[in-house]
Design a protein around this motif. Structure first.
Motif, short mmCIF file in Angstrom:
data_model
loop_
_atom_site.label_atom_id
_atom_site.label_comp_id
_atom_site.label_asym_id
_atom_site.label_seq_id
_atom_site.Cartn_x
_atom_site.Cartn_y
_atom_site.Cartn_z
N ARG A 73 0.81 7.63 3.43
CA ARG A 73 0.49 6.92 4.67
C ARG A 73 1.17 7.39 5.61
N TRP A 74 2.42 8.06 5.15
CA TRP A 74 3.78 8.48 6.98
C TRP A 74 3.38 9.44 6.58
N ARG A 75 2.31 10.76 6.41
CA ARG A 75 2.54 11.07 5.86
C ARG A 75 1.26 11.82 5.94
N ARG B 260 0.57 -1.39 -0.44
CA ARG B 260 -0.48 -0.04 -0.24
C ARG B 260 0.98 1.47 0.08
N HIS B 261 1.18 1.66 -1.22
CA HIS B 261 1.78 3.34 -1.02
C HIS B 261 0.65 4.43 -0.90
N SER B 262 -0.09 4.95 -1.25
CA SER B 262 -0.47 5.99 -0.97
C SER B 262 -2.38 6.11 -0.96
N TRP B 263 -3.22 7.10 -0.55
CA TRP B 263 -4.27 7.12 -0.68
C TRP B 263 -4.30 8.44 -1.95
N LEU B 264 -5.65 7.87 -2.58
CA LEU B 264 -6.34 9.00 -3.49
C LEU B 264 -7.40 9.52 -3.26
N CYS B 265 -7.88 10.95 -2.80
CA CYS B 265 -8.99 11.54 -1.90
C CYS B 265 -9.70 12.36 -3.32
#
Length: 86
Positions: free
Chosen positions: A81-83, A68-73
């Motif tokens: 995820r770490w920031r 899991r790399h990131s979230w697209l909103c």
């Protein structure tokens, strides 16, 4: 006159070792900045769960689907995820 003696000693130490004084002030400044960054990061992490729901964020994974790399909103931004900061 007694309070002036420690001030005179401090001034003499700074004049005698200006490099040490500069190094100490730099390290103290870096610690203050890092503490401020840490406290702001914790504030943002606390609101992430509600932000994720409000903005319909979708988890993005790598091509194999294992990480899991990131979230697209729905605001068009990509959050990591770490920031998770806005």
């Amino acid at each position: 006159m007694p309070p002036a003696k420690p001030l005179q000693k401090l001034t003499a130490d700074i004049v005698r070792n200006p490099l040490h004084s500069l190094l100490f002030l730099s390290l103290a400044g870096a610690v203050i900045v890092l503490l401020q960054l840490y406290s702001s990061l914790n504030d943002d992490d606390g609101a992430w769960e509600q932000f994720k729901i409000d903005h319909h964020c979708q988890l993005q994974t790598n091509q194999s689907g294992t990480q899991r790399h990131s979230w697209l909103c729905d605001d068009g931004k990509l959050y990591y995820r770490w920031r998770q900061q806005r």
